[in-house]
Structure formats: C-alpha cells, structure tokens
Design a protein around this motif. Sequence first.
Motif, short mmCIF file in Angstrom:
data_model
loop_
_atom_site.label_atom_id
_atom_site.label_comp_id
_atom_site.label_asym_id
_atom_site.label_seq_id
_atom_site.Cartn_x
_atom_site.Cartn_y
_atom_site.Cartn_z
N VAL A 76 0.89 -1.16 0.00
CA VAL A 76 0.00 0.00 0.00
C VAL A 76 0.92 1.21 0.00
O VAL A 76 1.88 1.26 0.77
N TRP A 97 -2.15 -1.08 -3.69
CA TRP A 97 -3.19 -0.09 -3.44
C TRP A 97 -2.52 1.26 -3.20
O TRP A 97 -1.44 1.32 -2.63
N ILE A 126 -9.03 -4.18 2.11
CA ILE A 126 -7.74 -4.70 1.64
C ILE A 126 -7.48 -6.06 2.27
O ILE A 126 -7.07 -7.01 1.59
N GLU A 142 -6.61 -0.18 -6.49
CA GLU A 142 -7.53 0.87 -6.06
C GLU A 142 -6.76 2.09 -5.58
O GLU A 142 -5.60 1.99 -5.16
#
Length: 165
Positions: A52, A83, A158, A116
């Motif tokens: 992330v 992400w 997630i 995303e």
Amino acid sequence: MLGKVLVAYGTTNGSTARIAEAVADVLNKEGLTAEALPARSVGSVEAYDAVVVGGGLYAGRWHRGARRFVRRHGRALAGRPLWFFSSGPLDASASERDIPPVPGVRRAMTRLHAKEHITFGGCLEEGAKGRIAQMIVRNGKGGDFRDFERIEEWALRISEEMRNC
C-alpha cells in the motif's frame, strides 16, 4: 492467502504517516503482518506479498517521497497486489464523495496495475512545516479532516482481498 504487507508513505507533517499506521494496525488485527514505513527508508519490497502506498497531496501532486518510491520500485510493485491512497483535502470533501487520483497517481496506477486508489482528508495544524502550510493555518483554513472510520473500513477491504488471494 498473502500475508506480509508494506504500507509505505510520503509525508511532510506526519498526517499521512498516521493514516498509514492506522491501515497497518487494521491489517495486523486482521491476521496479516503489516508495517508502515516512510517511503524513503524502504530499500526493497521483495520481502512483501503486497504493498500500500500513500502520499500527501501538495499543489496537486503526490508527496515527493511517494512518487520516488513508486518510480524506484516500479518493476517489483507491478508484480504484487498494490493499493494507493492520497491525503490532503483540508475540508470534509473526501468523506462526502470520491475524489479521483491526481494525474501522476492515475498514470502510476495504470502502469503498475494498482487495484484501487482512495483519497482521505488531510490534517494541517499549528506547528506545520513550510511557509505555505503555516500561512494556511494562520488564516484559519487548517484542521484535522482525517476520517479514521473510513480509513479503517478501507483497510478491512484490503485485508479481505488479501485473504482471497
């Protein structure tokens, strides 16, 4: 199931770091192994199953540390679940509607096949670094607009995706 997650972030005044730590905390509570680290301090992403990346927004651009991280580790990031998040609006807009990624982040998402992107509200309070940041606070436009309930919900999504990998 994938298990080890890096939450890398670029921040100037610590607001984005706190968001990254909240994401890592949720992932850890959900049984994953997650750590939040400043993007500039990460030498390699090879030990992580997923990543992330978060960056504060400054004048329509992601924080330099996040941009450099994505460039430096691009090849390795492209092969992992990925992400992105941004933080920055100094109002409630990020909690009220979806704010699309800035152009540089959108291009990185496409190039690296990120799953995303989400934008969270920012935080700018007394003691902020930088002349412009200090002026914003002085003019009463600062404040804390981070929505930790929304941040935790996103981190839970997630963790669900990670469990299904």
